[in-house]
Design a protein around this motif. Structure first.
Motif, PDB file in Angstrom:
ATOM      1  N   SER A  17       0.841  -1.193   0.000  1.00  0.00           N
ATOM      2  CA  SER A  17       0.000   0.000   0.000  1.00  0.00           C
ATOM      3  C   SER A  17       0.880   1.249   0.000  1.00  0.00           C
ATOM      4  CB  SER A  17      -0.926   0.002   1.212  1.00  0.00           C
ATOM      5  OG  SER A  17      -0.167   0.076   2.382  1.00  0.00           O
ATOM      6  N   LYS A  18       0.381   2.252  -0.675  1.00  0.00           N
ATOM      7  CA  LYS A  18       1.123   3.508  -0.770  1.00  0.00           C
ATOM      8  C   LYS A  18       1.197   4.160   0.603  1.00  0.00           C
ATOM      9  CE  LYS A  18       0.107   7.340  -3.136  1.00  0.00           C
ATOM     10  NZ  LYS A  18      -0.759   8.055  -4.068  1.00  0.00           N
ATOM     11  N   ARG A  19       2.347   4.625   0.965  1.00  0.00           N
ATOM     12  CA  ARG A  19       2.476   5.332   2.233  1.00  0.00           C
ATOM     13  C   ARG A  19       1.828   6.700   2.142  1.00  0.00           C
ATOM     14  NH1 ARG A  19       5.869   4.922   6.846  1.00  0.00           N
ATOM     15  NH2 ARG A  19       6.024   7.159   7.069  1.00  0.00           N
ATOM     16  N   VAL A  20       0.955   6.966   3.064  1.00  0.00           N
ATOM     17  CA  VAL A  20       0.263   8.253   3.053  1.00  0.00           C
ATOM     18  C   VAL A  20       0.946   9.208   4.030  1.00  0.00           C
ATOM     19  CG1 VAL A  20      -1.943   9.408   3.383  1.00  0.00           C
ATOM     20  CG2 VAL A  20      -1.885   7.047   2.605  1.00  0.00           C
ATOM     21  N   PRO A  21       1.392  10.352   3.527  1.00  0.00           N
ATOM     22  CA  PRO A  21       2.023  11.298   4.455  1.00  0.00           C
ATOM     23  C   PRO A  21       0.987  11.897   5.408  1.00  0.00           C
ATOM     24  CG  PRO A  21       2.377  11.917   2.138  1.00  0.00           C
ATOM     25  CD  PRO A  21       1.325  10.857   2.164  1.00  0.00           C
ATOM     26  N   ILE A  22       1.323  11.918   6.660  1.00  0.00           N
ATOM     27  CA  ILE A  22       0.415  12.432   7.686  1.00  0.00           C
ATOM     28  C   ILE A  22       0.854  13.842   8.085  1.00  0.00           C
ATOM     29  CG2 ILE A  22      -0.464  12.083  10.035  1.00  0.00           C
ATOM     30  CD1 ILE A  22      -1.442   9.983   8.063  1.00  0.00           C
ATOM     31  N   ARG A  23      -0.122  14.728   8.193  1.00  0.00           N
ATOM     32  CA  ARG A  23       0.176  16.095   8.622  1.00  0.00           C
ATOM     33  C   ARG A  23      -0.697  16.465   9.810  1.00  0.00           C
ATOM     34  NH1 ARG A  23       3.675  14.962   5.857  1.00  0.00           N
ATOM     35  NH2 ARG A  23       4.608  16.044   4.087  1.00  0.00           N
ATOM     36  N   LYS A  24      -0.341  17.576  10.446  1.00  0.00           N
ATOM     37  CA  LYS A  24      -1.056  18.002  11.644  1.00  0.00           C
ATOM     38  C   LYS A  24      -1.671  19.384  11.432  1.00  0.00           C
ATOM     39  CE  LYS A  24       0.716  19.263  15.739  1.00  0.00           C
ATOM     40  NZ  LYS A  24       1.545  19.197  16.951  1.00  0.00           N
ATOM     41  N   CYS A  25      -2.912  19.529  11.869  1.00  0.00           N
ATOM     42  CA  CYS A  25      -3.610  20.807  11.731  1.00  0.00           C
ATOM     43  C   CYS A  25      -3.030  21.851  12.695  1.00  0.00           C
ATOM     44  CB  CYS A  25      -5.092  20.602  12.014  1.00  0.00           C
ATOM     45  SG  CYS A  25      -6.061  22.111  12.011  1.00  0.00           S
ATOM     46  N   ILE A  26      -2.814  23.068  12.203  1.00  0.00           N
ATOM     47  CA  ILE A  26      -2.262  24.134  13.053  1.00  0.00           C
ATOM     48  C   ILE A  26      -3.300  24.662  14.041  1.00  0.00           C
ATOM     49  CG2 ILE A  26      -0.485  24.928  11.445  1.00  0.00           C
ATOM     50  CD1 ILE A  26      -2.419  27.209  10.621  1.00  0.00           C
TER      51      ILE A  26
ATOM     52  N   PHE B  39      -6.261  18.239   3.947  1.00  0.00           N
ATOM     53  CA  PHE B  39      -5.967  19.567   4.461  1.00  0.00           C
ATOM     54  C   PHE B  39      -5.939  20.627   3.366  1.00  0.00           C
ATOM     55  CE2 PHE B  39      -3.796  17.009   7.737  1.00  0.00           C
ATOM     56  CZ  PHE B  39      -4.284  17.619   8.882  1.00  0.00           C
ATOM     57  N   LEU B  40      -6.059  21.853   3.821  1.00  0.00           N
ATOM     58  CA  LEU B  40      -5.623  22.978   3.013  1.00  0.00           C
ATOM     59  C   LEU B  40      -4.235  23.333   3.509  1.00  0.00           C
ATOM     60  CD1 LEU B  40      -8.833  25.147   3.177  1.00  0.00           C
ATOM     61  CD2 LEU B  40      -7.969  23.921   1.174  1.00  0.00           C
ATOM     62  N   MET B  41      -3.468  23.974   2.652  1.00  0.00           N
ATOM     63  CA  MET B  41      -2.106  24.279   3.020  1.00  0.00           C
ATOM     64  C   MET B  41      -1.830  25.772   2.815  1.00  0.00           C
ATOM     65  SD  MET B  41       1.218  22.359   1.475  1.00  0.00           S
ATOM     66  CE  MET B  41       0.823  22.741  -0.232  1.00  0.00           C
TER      67      MET B  41
ATOM     68  N   LYS C 123       4.718  22.316  -3.409  1.00  0.00           N
ATOM     69  CA  LYS C 123       4.977  23.657  -2.910  1.00  0.00           C
ATOM     70  C   LYS C 123       6.467  23.948  -2.959  1.00  0.00           C
ATOM     71  CE  LYS C 123       5.232  22.035   1.916  1.00  0.00           C
ATOM     72  NZ  LYS C 123       6.226  21.088   1.668  1.00  0.00           N
ATOM     73  N   SER C 124       6.789  25.236  -2.970  1.00  0.00           N
ATOM     74  CA  SER C 124       8.167  25.593  -2.693  1.00  0.00           C
ATOM     75  C   SER C 124       8.117  26.530  -1.507  1.00  0.00           C
ATOM     76  CB  SER C 124       8.832  26.250  -3.905  1.00  0.00           C
ATOM     77  OG  SER C 124       8.366  27.551  -4.058  1.00  0.00           O
ATOM     78  N   GLY C 125       8.795  26.152  -0.460  1.00  0.00           N
ATOM     79  CA  GLY C 125       8.667  26.880   0.787  1.00  0.00           C
ATOM     80  C   GLY C 125       8.100  25.955   1.837  1.00  0.00           C
ATOM     81  N   ARG C 126       7.741  26.521   2.969  1.00  0.00           N
ATOM     82  CA  ARG C 126       7.254  25.718   4.075  1.00  0.00           C
ATOM     83  C   ARG C 126       5.737  25.702   4.101  1.00  0.00           C
ATOM     84  NH1 ARG C 126       7.877  25.236  10.254  1.00  0.00           N
ATOM     85  NH2 ARG C 126       6.279  23.649  10.393  1.00  0.00           N
ATOM     86  N   GLY C 127       5.138  24.531   4.250  1.00  0.00           N
ATOM     87  CA  GLY C 127       3.689  24.424   4.258  1.00  0.00           C
ATOM     88  C   GLY C 127       3.125  24.257   5.663  1.00  0.00           C
ATOM     89  N   TYR C 128       2.036  24.940   5.934  1.00  0.00           N
ATOM     90  CA  TYR C 128       1.309  24.780   7.192  1.00  0.00           C
ATOM     91  C   TYR C 128      -0.063  24.246   6.859  1.00  0.00           C
ATOM     92  CZ  TYR C 128       4.983  27.659   9.172  1.00  0.00           C
ATOM     93  OH  TYR C 128       6.194  28.128   9.575  1.00  0.00           O
TER      94      TYR C 128
END
Ligand SMILES: [Zn+2]
Length: 97
Positions: free
Chosen positions: A3-12, A23-25, A47-52
């Motif tokens: 299975s494809k690894r899904v990147p996990i992110r955290k809501c600010i 999410f929106l970024m 993206k280029s730069g840091r995403g939140y």
């Protein structure tokens, strides 16, 4: 079978963790780009730069506005109009309804 690894992110705002396409970024451009502006994208965009990341729902967007989350994150280093970013977030949330 793999299975494809899904990147996990955290809501600010609410700190919930989930796959980044939910999410929106908000992208903070690389620091050396003078005059670059914050932008709003979908969580899976390149993206280029840091995403939140912020949940793609109106509750988190409105809460961010209420507690001035973006102001606290960005205003030390960036000239930006918080109202404009909140408006973009609200628009992006409604687009998906
Ligand atoms: Zn959230």
């Amino acid at each position: 079978m793999i299975s494809k690894r899904v990147p996990i992110r955290k809501c600010i705002v609410c700190s919930e963790r989930k796959p980044k396409e939910e999410f929106l970024m908000i992208v903070r451009p690389a620091e050396n780009k003078l005059g670059a502006e914050l932008s709003v994208m979908s969580g899976e965009d390149k993206k280029s730069g840091r995403g939140y990341y912020i949940c793609k729902n109106i509750d988190c967007v409105q809460k961010a506005k209420r507690v001035r989350r973006l102001e606290r994150l960005f205003s030390k280093r960036y000239n930006f109009e918080p109202e404009k970013i909140y408006r973009l977030l609200e628009k992006a949330v409604h687009k998906d309804d």
